[in-house]
Scaffold this active site. Structure first.
Site, PDB file in Angstrom:
ATOM      1  N   HIS A  44       0.812  -1.232   0.000  1.00  0.00           N
ATOM      2  CA  HIS A  44       0.000   0.000   0.000  1.00  0.00           C
ATOM      3  C   HIS A  44       0.835   1.267   0.000  1.00  0.00           C
ATOM      4  O   HIS A  44       0.362   2.344   0.398  1.00  0.00           O
ATOM      5  CB  HIS A  44      -0.948  -0.017   1.212  1.00  0.00           C
ATOM      6  CG  HIS A  44      -2.286   0.601   0.948  1.00  0.00           C
ATOM      7  ND1 HIS A  44      -2.654   1.834   1.446  1.00  0.00           N
ATOM      8  CD2 HIS A  44      -3.359   0.166   0.246  1.00  0.00           C
ATOM      9  CE1 HIS A  44      -3.887   2.122   1.067  1.00  0.00           C
ATOM     10  NE2 HIS A  44      -4.339   1.132   0.334  1.00  0.00           N
TER      11      HIS A  44
ATOM     12  N   HIS B 295      -7.253  -2.323 -11.138  1.00  0.00           N
ATOM     13  CA  HIS B 295      -7.546  -1.873  -9.777  1.00  0.00           C
ATOM     14  C   HIS B 295      -8.995  -1.422  -9.703  1.00  0.00           C
ATOM     15  O   HIS B 295      -9.448  -0.637 -10.533  1.00  0.00           O
ATOM     16  CB  HIS B 295      -6.611  -0.709  -9.439  1.00  0.00           C
ATOM     17  CG  HIS B 295      -6.760  -0.150  -8.075  1.00  0.00           C
ATOM     18  ND1 HIS B 295      -7.439   1.021  -7.814  1.00  0.00           N
ATOM     19  CD2 HIS B 295      -6.313  -0.593  -6.877  1.00  0.00           C
ATOM     20  CE1 HIS B 295      -7.393   1.279  -6.521  1.00  0.00           C
ATOM     21  NE2 HIS B 295      -6.717   0.330  -5.916  1.00  0.00           N
TER      22      HIS B 295
END
Length: 382
Positions: A185, A285
């Site tokens: 992340h 995504h």
């Protein structure tokens, strides 16, 4: 056919929808959003709409180029997300106009379905083993989790051990055949990414996502040499020009453009084709809403290097509304055996429950990601 109006809808849990209306009675839907900056994107959409109203919605490529090139300053998350939602809606109109799915207008499908994964855990991963078991029980063959909470440039081995314990718990719970994606992340800096990736060697990960932030592309070949796990990134890149540098630098095995951030269907398909020329896989995504997922699937249908699709059903962000709440037919995303089938309806293939969208837009949202700080008080990457 002419565009008559462009309207945005800020809806829970953290999404922004867009509807383009025409004088032919055909409307198209898109999902232009930067998570945490939805109202800013809505303002950009309104600014761009002054050019579009009165134009033929079917001239998609020309409209894309005008919106991108016509303002002198270009790129970045806000503008490219605004263009993305508009582009999705224009393709939705074009497909509805001829009664065909968008993927039929892009050359026809190369697949009938695509593998999907389920998110497990939250921002600070906990109880992930049970969540992974639940996902597998629902038919998923792959899961993804956040690797760690905040992590300093150089941090303690205790934090490394917690990451390993979480991954080990999932592997023990679901067995060797379930894919595990581990999302750093962008929270991890290069010194600790090297440590983590070396320690994660035994777990046979499906991929490691954003081992470092995308602005540190020069680190990737070094990190790739440490671990055999494929490296994935791309959700914070917004155009083929951003991805050009990724592909030229090397070290990335999977690109993850977001069709709600990276210029929509038009631009994301070009990005995917560039990656295919480098033998790099595509995993779009999409921790977003149903319109975004529908747009993703149109691309998955035609991009040969697509191998798995993110989707947000049950993700920890969706506390007030979930993926299927805003569609009239909750069966439009046909999940089975760890796959989702390509929608067969015209345009993006879904029917948006417009009355419910309008109702929830009255509630809206003010979602922003949390601000984390390290023990010394300095701000941490989220």
């Amino acid at each position: 056919m002419k565009i008559t109006a462009i309207t945005t809808f800020l809806v829970p849990p953290r999404w922004l929808f867009l509807r383009i209306d025409t004088d032919a009675g055909i409307s198209g839907w898109g999902e232009p959003v930067v998570e945490g900056r939805a109202q800013t994107v809505a303002a950009a959409v309104e600014e761009l709409s002054t050019y579009l109203v009165g134009k033929d919605p079917r001239h998609i490529e020309d409209h894309w180029n005008v919106l991108y090139r016509g303002g002198f300053y270009r790129g970045g998350p806000i503008l490219m997300s605004a263009i993305a939602g508009i582009d999705q809606a224009l393709w939705d109109i074009k497909g509805k106009d001829v009664g065909r799915p968008v993927y039929e207008l892009l050359g026809g499908p190369v697949r009938d379905r695509i593998r999907v994964y389920s998110w497990v855990g939250g921002d600070r991963p906990a109880d992930t083993a049970r969540a992974a078991q639940d996902a597998v029980a629902r038919g998923f063959t792959a899961v993804k989790m956040n690797a760690t909470e905040e992590m300093q440039y150089v941090d303690t081995h205790a934090k490394v051990e917690r990451v390993l314990e979480n991954v080990q718990a999932i592997r023990d719970a679901v067995g060797a055949d379930i894919g595990i994606g581990l999302d750093f992340h962008g929270r991890v800096h290069k010194p600790m990414a090297k440590v983590l990736m070396r320690e994660l060697l035994p777990y046979k990960l499906m991929f490691i996502e954003e081992p470092v932030l995308s602005e540190h592309l020069e680190c990737l070949p070094e990190l790739a040499a440490i671990s055999p796990a494929p490296i994935a990134l791309g959700e914070r890149l917004y155009s083929r020009y951003d991805f050009k540098r990724v592909l030229q630098t090397g070290g990335v095995d999977i690109i993850q453009p977001d069709p709600s951030h990276a210029g929509g269907i038009t631009e994301t398909r070009k990005i995917a084709a560039m990656a295919e020329a480098y033998d790099v896989a595509l995993a779009l995504h999409c921790p977003l809403g149903p319109i975004a997922l529908a747009a993703n699937l149109q691309l998955d249908a035609v991009c040969h290097n697509a191998f798995i699709q993110e989707q947000s059903l049950g993700i920890h962000y969706n506390a007030t509304n979930d993926l299927l709440d805003y569609v009239s037919d909750s069966g439009v995303f046909a999940y089975a055996d760890g796959y989702v089938a390509m929608p067969k309806g015209p345009g993006l293939g879904i029917e948006v429950n417009e009355a419910y969208v309008v109702e929830r837009a009255k509630i809206g949202h003010q979602w922003h990601n949390p601000i984390w700080r390290h023990d010394d008080g300095s701000v941490a990457e989220w």
